[in-house]
Design a protein around this motif. Sequence first.
Motif, PDB file in Angstrom:
ATOM      1  N   TYR A 159       0.845  -1.200   0.000  1.00 18.65           N
ATOM      2  CA  TYR A 159       0.000   0.000   0.000  1.00 18.65           C
ATOM      3  C   TYR A 159       0.873   1.240   0.000  1.00 18.65           C
ATOM      4  O   TYR A 159       2.026   1.195   0.429  1.00 18.65           O
ATOM      5  CB  TYR A 159      -1.007   0.004   1.154  1.00 18.65           C
ATOM      6  N   GLY A 160       0.327   2.342  -0.501  1.00 20.50           N
ATOM      7  CA  GLY A 160       1.085   3.587  -0.641  1.00 20.50           C
ATOM      8  C   GLY A 160       1.614   3.725  -2.063  1.00 20.50           C
ATOM      9  O   GLY A 160       1.223   2.972  -2.954  1.00 20.50           O
ATOM     10  N   ALA A 161       2.515   4.715  -2.256  1.00 19.17           N
ATOM     11  CA  ALA A 161       3.105   4.943  -3.580  1.00 19.17           C
ATOM     12  C   ALA A 161       4.326   4.068  -3.741  1.00 19.17           C
ATOM     13  O   ALA A 161       5.121   3.920  -2.809  1.00 19.17           O
ATOM     14  CB  ALA A 161       3.503   6.411  -3.719  1.00 19.17           C
ATOM     15  N   GLY A 162       4.491   3.492  -4.913  1.00 14.82           N
ATOM     16  CA  GLY A 162       5.684   2.683  -5.164  1.00 14.82           C
ATOM     17  C   GLY A 162       6.005   2.684  -6.642  1.00 14.82           C
ATOM     18  O   GLY A 162       5.174   3.093  -7.460  1.00 14.82           O
ATOM     19  N   THR A 163       7.214   2.254  -6.963  1.00 13.82           N
ATOM     20  CA  THR A 163       7.619   2.203  -8.364  1.00 13.82           C
ATOM     21  C   THR A 163       8.193   0.846  -8.693  1.00 13.82           C
ATOM     22  O   THR A 163       9.059   0.339  -7.973  1.00 13.82           O
ATOM     23  CB  THR A 163       8.669   3.291  -8.656  1.00 13.82           C
ATOM     24  N   ILE A 164       7.683   0.259  -9.766  1.00  7.54           N
ATOM     25  CA  ILE A 164       8.237  -0.997 -10.248  1.00  7.54           C
ATOM     26  C   ILE A 164       9.126  -0.656 -11.433  1.00  7.54           C
ATOM     27  O   ILE A 164       8.650  -0.098 -12.429  1.00  7.54           O
ATOM     28  CB  ILE A 164       7.119  -1.967 -10.714  1.00  7.54           C
ATOM     29  N   GLU A 165      10.420  -0.951 -11.295  1.00  3.23           N
ATOM     30  CA  GLU A 165      11.353  -0.642 -12.370  1.00  3.23           C
ATOM     31  C   GLU A 165      11.557  -1.869 -13.255  1.00  3.23           C
ATOM     32  O   GLU A 165      11.798  -2.971 -12.751  1.00  3.23           O
ATOM     33  CB  GLU A 165      12.705  -0.196 -11.788  1.00  3.23           C
ATOM     34  N   PHE A 166      11.475  -1.631 -14.569  1.00  2.00           N
ATOM     35  CA  PHE A 166      11.720  -2.693 -15.545  1.00  2.00           C
ATOM     36  C   PHE A 166      12.840  -2.272 -16.469  1.00  2.00           C
ATOM     37  O   PHE A 166      13.086  -1.085 -16.666  1.00  2.00           O
ATOM     38  CB  PHE A 166      10.494  -2.921 -16.432  1.00  2.00           C
ATOM     39  N   ILE A 167      13.492  -3.282 -17.052  1.00  3.94           N
ATOM     40  CA  ILE A 167      14.419  -2.995 -18.126  1.00  3.94           C
ATOM     41  C   ILE A 167      13.821  -3.613 -19.387  1.00  3.94           C
ATOM     42  O   ILE A 167      13.220  -4.685 -19.335  1.00  3.94           O
ATOM     43  CB  ILE A 167      15.828  -3.512 -17.784  1.00  3.94           C
ATOM     44  N   LEU A 168      13.944  -2.875 -20.494  1.00  3.39           N
ATOM     45  CA  LEU A 168      13.359  -3.316 -21.756  1.00  3.39           C
ATOM     46  C   LEU A 168      14.512  -3.617 -22.710  1.00  3.39           C
ATOM     47  O   LEU A 168      15.449  -2.818 -22.783  1.00  3.39           O
ATOM     48  CB  LEU A 168      12.545  -2.135 -22.293  1.00  3.39           C
ATOM     49  N   ASP A 169      14.483  -4.753 -23.419  1.00  5.50           N
ATOM     50  CA  ASP A 169      15.584  -5.008 -24.365  1.00  5.50           C
ATOM     51  C   ASP A 169      15.209  -4.513 -25.763  1.00  5.50           C
ATOM     52  O   ASP A 169      14.130  -3.940 -25.967  1.00  5.50           O
ATOM     53  CB  ASP A 169      16.011  -6.480 -24.338  1.00  5.50           C
ATOM     54  N   ASP A 170      16.125  -4.748 -26.723  1.00  2.80           N
ATOM     55  CA  ASP A 170      15.900  -4.180 -28.066  1.00  2.80           C
ATOM     56  C   ASP A 170      14.716  -4.821 -28.785  1.00  2.80           C
ATOM     57  O   ASP A 170      14.267  -4.312 -29.806  1.00  2.80           O
ATOM     58  CB  ASP A 170      17.186  -4.242 -28.910  1.00  2.80           C
TER      59      ASP A 170
END
Length: 499
Positions: free
Chosen positions: A271-282
């Motif tokens: 709960y609350g604010a959060g960020t899911i970080e992803f890496i994207l390939d070519d």
Amino acid sequence: MRKIKKILVANRGEIALRIMRSAREAGLQTVAVFSEADRQSLHVRYADEAVCIGPPPSSESYLRIDKILDAARQTGADAIHPGYGFLSENETFAQRVEDAGLIFIGPSAKAIELMGSKLAAKAAVAAFHVPLVPGTTEPITDVARAKEIAATIGYPVLIKASAGGGGKGMRVVENEASFAEQMERAISEATSAFGDGSVFIEKYVTSPRHIEFQIFGDKHGNVVHLFERECSIQRRHQKVVEEAPSSVLTPEKRKLMGEAAINAAKACGYYGAGTIEFILDDKLNFYFLEMNTRLQVEHPVTEAITGLDLVQLQIRIAEGEKIPFKQEDLQMHGHAIEIRVYAEDPANNFLPDIGKLKTYKRPQGHGIRVDDGFEQGMDIPFYYDPMIAKLICHAETREAAIEKMIRAIQDYEITGLETTLGFCGFVMKHDAFRSGNFDTRFVEKYFTPAALQPDHTHTEEAIVAILAGTLLKSNGRGAADGALAAVGTTVSRWRKNRS
Ligand code: ADP
Ligand code: ADP
Ligand code: MG
């Protein structure tokens, strides 16, 4: 009836001010804490009350849980917002705030702890079908074993600190020959920065782009995402330009990644604010990198395209309210770009350049937001992060946002120290950025300090500039701008180009 009446902000600078402004709009009282280095700072002046919590080093002030809790007790604050950095991702802090009977404006201590370890986080989200970068799932200490694993994954690989953050404890290894040395460095960096030397190995994704999703959860089990931010323009694996939306995501890809982000949040009962970080390939495959369990530096671009105030939302969720909208109610409007204005010298490897803001004039105009914590004449203290400000431009289209940013950077006047402003102007004008065809190696690929030097082949322009300088001194800015208009420049641009 509101549960929160008075918020203590356990942070400093622009983010402390930004949080206090939203708290005030919500009708809440504000308390600042400050170190001896920040006695005169804007967040201290802005707050309704302020408490000194110790000497300048953050280990003796902004990281002192006991002193911050004392300040809350002393002022009768009933909630604490940690901002970003400092104690924002410290589960002990979150727990002790709650144990003291106060509301922590952030996630549960349990969620912070789980997501604070990149390895534990990967295991947790994998169980919720979120794709991971190929790599090890356990910490590695033995170099020989690590080399074997790297060989099966295939070079280049990345050695990462499990407790890592801020780009620290991370090493790209191109081949086996340099492996042992890089692993040693990563371990020692991780040990000194985080007190935890656990490292693991990931495949270094080719042509990587950093795309993260803003998510919000409430205490009733609802989770939504507020679309993505692209943060691929980085130096030292740290962001310097961010934008929303990303120029590469199709609506289908956005939907898929958004769902994965919501699943990742559900994996830790968030709960609350959060960020899911992803890496994207070519090939536009995406992989989970980590979760940041706090408000992000670059949250204003999300605010711009959604029209929401994320701090207001955080406060309401902390008070136990439900998220006041459904996923399908959310829409993106236009395009927003943020640049981080750091006191550092791009021509000298982006090393910090601490000093006094001799002149400091913010750009203005429609669609421009400046979040900062300084005024002209103030010193950027060397004890803390050297970020001076964030400049955010919002317009109908990406092209218009880029043009607005170029104009705003030209209008921004900072003297007395080197900043990332000129560098960010270079990014905005670069074809790779403008076409949307770039990755996290933008700086290595395209940037040389020479790009920031004035162009000496335009001798005519140089002569006019010198004349304009003289005019500026004797006849004032109007006359000088008049002269410079003939060659399509202005006093502020000419000032910036002076070496
Ligand atoms: P964001 O994705 O929000 O930009 P960063 O990783 O750049 O996140 O970190 C945000 C802030 O927190 C920065 O001011 C950075 O210096 C600080 N920070 C991040 N991780 C750490 C850490 N482990 N220790 C100290 N400061 C950190
Ligand atoms: P931090 O906690 O320091 O923010 P992250 O895991 O989020 O660490 O990684 C920071 C940056 O490093 C990413 O934004 C990306 O540019 C780069 N990076 C991380 N993992 C990979 C990877 N597997 N392949 C390529 N680049 C990566
Ligand atoms: Mg990260």
